[in-house]
Design an enzyme around this catalytic site. Sequence first.
Site, PDB file in Angstrom:
ATOM      1  N   ARG A  67       9.757 -18.297  -3.347  1.00  0.00           N
ATOM      2  CA  ARG A  67      11.081 -18.671  -2.828  1.00  0.00           C
ATOM      3  C   ARG A  67      10.985 -19.428  -1.518  1.00  0.00           C
ATOM      4  O   ARG A  67      11.864 -20.232  -1.196  1.00  0.00           O
ATOM      5  CB  ARG A  67      11.978 -17.439  -2.711  1.00  0.00           C
ATOM      6  CG  ARG A  67      12.427 -16.920  -4.076  1.00  0.00           C
ATOM      7  CD  ARG A  67      13.202 -15.623  -3.962  1.00  0.00           C
ATOM      8  NE  ARG A  67      12.399 -14.558  -3.400  1.00  0.00           N
ATOM      9  CZ  ARG A  67      11.739 -13.641  -4.104  1.00  0.00           C
ATOM     10  NH1 ARG A  67      11.814 -13.646  -5.406  1.00  0.00           N
ATOM     11  NH2 ARG A  67      11.020 -12.718  -3.510  1.00  0.00           N
ATOM     12  N   GLU A 104       0.971  -3.589   0.003  1.00  0.00           N
ATOM     13  CA  GLU A 104       1.163  -2.143  -0.011  1.00  0.00           C
ATOM     14  C   GLU A 104       0.423  -1.495  -1.174  1.00  0.00           C
ATOM     15  O   GLU A 104      -0.030  -0.370  -1.095  1.00  0.00           O
ATOM     16  CB  GLU A 104       2.661  -1.795  -0.138  1.00  0.00           C
ATOM     17  CG  GLU A 104       3.523  -2.302   0.989  1.00  0.00           C
ATOM     18  CD  GLU A 104       3.907  -3.772   0.853  1.00  0.00           C
ATOM     19  OE1 GLU A 104       3.933  -4.310  -0.282  1.00  0.00           O
ATOM     20  OE2 GLU A 104       4.163  -4.400   1.884  1.00  0.00           O
TER      21      GLU A 104
END
Length: 180
Positions: A67, A104
Amino acid sequence: MNPAGPARGAAEIIASLTREVADFPSPGIAFKDLTPVFADAAGLAAVTDALARVAAGAELVAGIDARGFLLAGAVADRLGVGALAVRKGGKLPPPVLSEAYQLEYAHAVLEIPANGIELAGRRVVIVDDVLATGGTLAATQRLLRRAGADVVAAAVVLELAGMGGRAAVAPLRLDSLHLV
């Protein structure tokens, strides 16, 4: 940063058009979907204008896959400068410069072309859609600096406050259009 002045309009538009999706991409996550902001002409214009104010003076706008590409292209066009797509690993033909980093839940790699784009000494602003933990933005900053770019600032549409992203890129100047 909490936006003021004209950017406040962008923050209000972002807040009103962002769609929250529960349990995506995994249970317990409240995903902030900016797709409706970018699909709205007034939303895209407000975001582009606000990001262009942050990027004023840049010689190149770098957008992070995927994006961030939309944003970098629009902002670069508004400023009359070029845009650089910082790609996920394996998407560019060799030779490339790569930067591995920890997400993560996994490892990832970002790449830029090693040839054909002179980055040494150029003032670059990084733009992206969302800042969470800051790993991707920090990796982009390292990658561009290793290529010789002068990374002067970063800007994001939405910052998830409490996720530590700002600290991950400090002391780089970071502007967010909307903080949640």
